[in-house]
Write a protein that holds these residues in place. Structure first.
Motif, mmCIF file in Angstrom:
data_model
loop_
_atom_site.group_PDB
_atom_site.id
_atom_site.type_symbol
_atom_site.label_atom_id
_atom_site.label_comp_id
_atom_site.label_asym_id
_atom_site.label_seq_id
_atom_site.Cartn_x
_atom_site.Cartn_y
_atom_site.Cartn_z
ATOM 1 N N ILE A 79 10.507 0.128 10.039
ATOM 2 C CA ILE A 79 10.006 -0.247 8.374
ATOM 3 C C ILE A 79 9.182 -0.203 8.563
ATOM 4 N N PHE A 80 8.310 -1.517 8.688
ATOM 5 C CA PHE A 80 7.192 -2.572 8.086
ATOM 6 C C PHE A 80 5.919 -2.133 9.794
ATOM 7 N N ASP A 81 4.837 -1.802 8.522
ATOM 8 C CA ASP A 81 3.656 -1.811 9.849
ATOM 9 C C ASP A 81 3.101 -3.046 9.519
ATOM 10 N N LEU A 82 3.282 -4.175 11.294
ATOM 11 C CA LEU A 82 2.755 -5.491 10.462
ATOM 12 C C LEU A 82 0.749 -5.267 11.109
ATOM 13 N N ASN A 83 1.126 -4.140 11.304
ATOM 14 C CA ASN A 83 -0.885 -3.992 11.396
ATOM 15 C C ASN A 83 -1.584 -4.028 9.641
ATOM 16 N N GLN A 84 -0.788 -3.913 8.827
ATOM 17 C CA GLN A 84 -1.087 -3.567 7.537
ATOM 18 C C GLN A 84 -0.565 -4.484 6.815
ATOM 19 N N LEU A 85 -1.444 -5.901 6.325
ATOM 20 C CA LEU A 85 -0.210 -6.796 5.181
ATOM 21 C C LEU A 85 -1.837 -7.145 4.464
#
Length: 193
Positions: A79-85
């Motif tokens: 679900i989440f993209d940890l490269n986009q914070l």
């Protein structure tokens, strides 16, 4: 019942726990100098499904991230993209940490003196199930292996790399202190025999 990569939960999880392994020196440093626990708010992660940033709460124990709250943690990586914070308004919320498993373990180890209890690592104990038995780590051997107590106050070595993963090493906590005087290096032979 929820499932996560072959692990089954009795209830739907509400977050993800982060386990850490430290050298004995680093663990002592953290315990001595980094006692604060808090919740950090204001960090958002890109949700690929909703195509928007979603704020998550990060829980810190001894200044180290230990848990974060998310819906559907079993699908977090999808679900989440940890490269986009994204950093928003950062808010720290102090919190008192109470480990209910620590209280259980202290009751199991009631035959030990205060000094003996001080030689164990009970702050971060947690319940684990192996071979249909419950164990609570009392020493982290820093390599993914533990010394643990079961619900009958027997002491075991838990070695994930060994043919015999679970092995009894002391029939009671007092007997354990006949082979351990506070130096983990004394237990290395027991961990691998």
């Amino acid at each position: 019942m929820a499932k996560m990569e072959g692990i089954y939960f009795a209830h739907k999880p509400k977050g993800i726990s982060v386990l850490h392994s430290y050298s004995q020196k680093d663990f002592a440093e953290i315990n001595r100098n980094h006692k604060s626990s808090f919740i950090l708010n204001g960090i958002s992660v890109w949700n690929k499904e909703s195509k928007s940033f979603e704020e998550i709460s990060l829980s810190y124990l001894n200044n180290t991230i230990s848990w974060f709250a998310v819906q559907n943690p079993e699908r977090f990586h999808k679900i989440f993209d940890l490269n986009q914070l994204k950093k928003g308004q950062i808010k720290l919320e102090p919190k008192e940490m109470q480990n209910p498993d620590k209280e259980k373990v202290e009751k199991l180890l009631k035959s030990l003196s205060k000094e003996q209890l001080g030689l164990l690592e009970l702050e971060h104990t947690f319940e684990m199930k192996l071979d249909e038995k419950l164990f609570y780590p009392i020493l982290n051997m820093e390599d993914g292996n533990y010394i643990a107590v079961d619900t009958k106050a027997k002491i075991y070595r838990l070695n994930h790399d060994h043919e015999e993963e679970v092995r009894l090493i002391a029939k009671n906590p007092t007997d354990f202190f006949e082979i351990y005087n506070g130096q983990k290096s004394e237990l290395e032979k027991i961990m691998y025999e």
